[in-house]
Design an enzyme around this catalytic site. Structure first.
Site, PDB file in Angstrom:
ATOM      1  N   LYS A  10       0.758  -1.053  -0.473  1.00 31.58           N
ATOM      2  CA  LYS A  10       0.450   0.514   0.034  1.00 31.58           C
ATOM      3  C   LYS A  10       1.236   1.558   0.229  1.00 31.58           C
ATOM      4  CE  LYS A  10       0.915   1.091   4.857  1.00 31.58           C
ATOM      5  NZ  LYS A  10       1.789   2.149   4.918  1.00 31.58           N
ATOM      6  N   ASP A 137      -2.579  -1.555  10.458  1.00 37.20           N
ATOM      7  CA  ASP A 137      -3.385  -1.210   8.961  1.00 37.20           C
ATOM      8  C   ASP A 137      -3.909  -2.788   8.770  1.00 37.20           C
ATOM      9  OD1 ASP A 137      -1.774   1.542   8.735  1.00 37.20           O
ATOM     10  OD2 ASP A 137       0.033   0.522   7.833  1.00 37.20           O
TER      11      ASP A 137
END
Length: 285
Positions: A10, A137
């Site tokens: 990401k 996350d």
């Protein structure tokens, strides 16, 4: 029953720190987008019930501390039956300490992959809640959509930023996230912003509040950032060490990549708003 699943990277397209909670955690606003690049995990049943075998071991990370193994243990605790053993083979491409979410993504892929292998039938909401126990996350990787995130990163709103191309550079250093968030000079009072369901507006007005501190403590990051900034806005992702530049076409990104100085590592890839993990799971159904 053996199958493989991706664990994509990401980027934090921006990262604003809006406050600090009484428990020491920081309140954030950030925009997550996945990359079509990352690790891969292969899942293979074994004959030893309850066995969790991860291969190869990561240097300096004891197996039971690895987020993949911890994710598997959480799922075992969720089940009311003895589960089959599993061998998980990790093909590690993402650098540790790079700000690309490699460990969190591996954990999310383990949760979704083992939910399938063991036929647990857990919902995405439940898997995301389990993932939050492993790291802030992890839920975005479990849910699998590009997202505007708030809180410590767990409050997610789907967004649809442009799926542009990125040059991602990995300076030769590993960032200590705890050190960055402990610095007195870290910006912690960026005004909160609102965002539409689709990401809109001039991205140049956003920033990464960790960037100045990281560049001061890690000169290698500053050097790579300065070089990539010649070609347009470049930014740190997460707490680093990776930095990225955004380009409208693959050819332009490859042109910049080809001109990089020797000794700089990284890759070129495209941003995607649906996680490659979820795309692969759909194909396996």
């Amino acid at each position: 029953m053996t199958f493989a699943l991706p664990a994509p990277a990401k980027l934090n397209l921006f990262l604003h720190i809006t406050g600090r909670r009484s428990d020491g955690y920081h309140e954030l606003q950030t925009l997550f987008q996945f990359l079509d690049y990352g690790d891969d995990l292969q899942f293979e049943p074994t004959t030893e019930p309850g066995e969790i075998r991860l291969e190869p071991a990561l240097p300096s990370v004891p197996s039971e501390n690895n987020l993949i193994v911890r994710a598997a243990r959480l799922l075992q605790e969720e089940s009311d039956r003895l589960l089959a053993g599993v061998r998980i083979t990790l093909n590690k491409r993402l650098p540790m300490g790079g700000g690309l979410g490699g460990g969190s993504s591996d954990a999310a892929t383990a949760l979704l992959g083992l939910n399938r292998l063991w036929a647990l039938g857990l919902s995405i909401d439940r898997l995301a809640a389990l993932g939050l126990k492993l790291g802030a996350d992890v839920p975005v990787f479990v849910r699998g959509f590009a997202a505007f995130a708030e809180g410590v990163g767990e409050i997610l709103t789907p967004v649809d930023p442009p799926e542009d191309w990125f040059v991602v550079l990995k300076p030769d250093c590993e960032i200590n996230t705890g050190l960055i968030f402990s610095q007195e000079g870290l910006t912690r009072d960026t005004p909160r912003i609102k965002i539409a369901p689709a990401f809109e507006g001039d991205a140049s007005r956003y920033r990464n509040d960790c960037e100045d501190i990281v560049c001061t403590l890690y000169p290698e990051v500053r050097k790579s950032l300065d070089w990539l900034s010649q070609f347009g806005p470049a930014r740190l992702t997460g707490t680093g060490a990776c930095i990225f530049g955004r380009f409208p076409t693959e050819s332009k990104a490859l042109e910049v990549w080809a001109s990089k100085p020797s000794g700089i590592n990284g890759f070129v890839t495209r941003g995607v708003n649906r996680s490659p993990l979820h795309t692969k799971l759909t194909e396996l159904e």
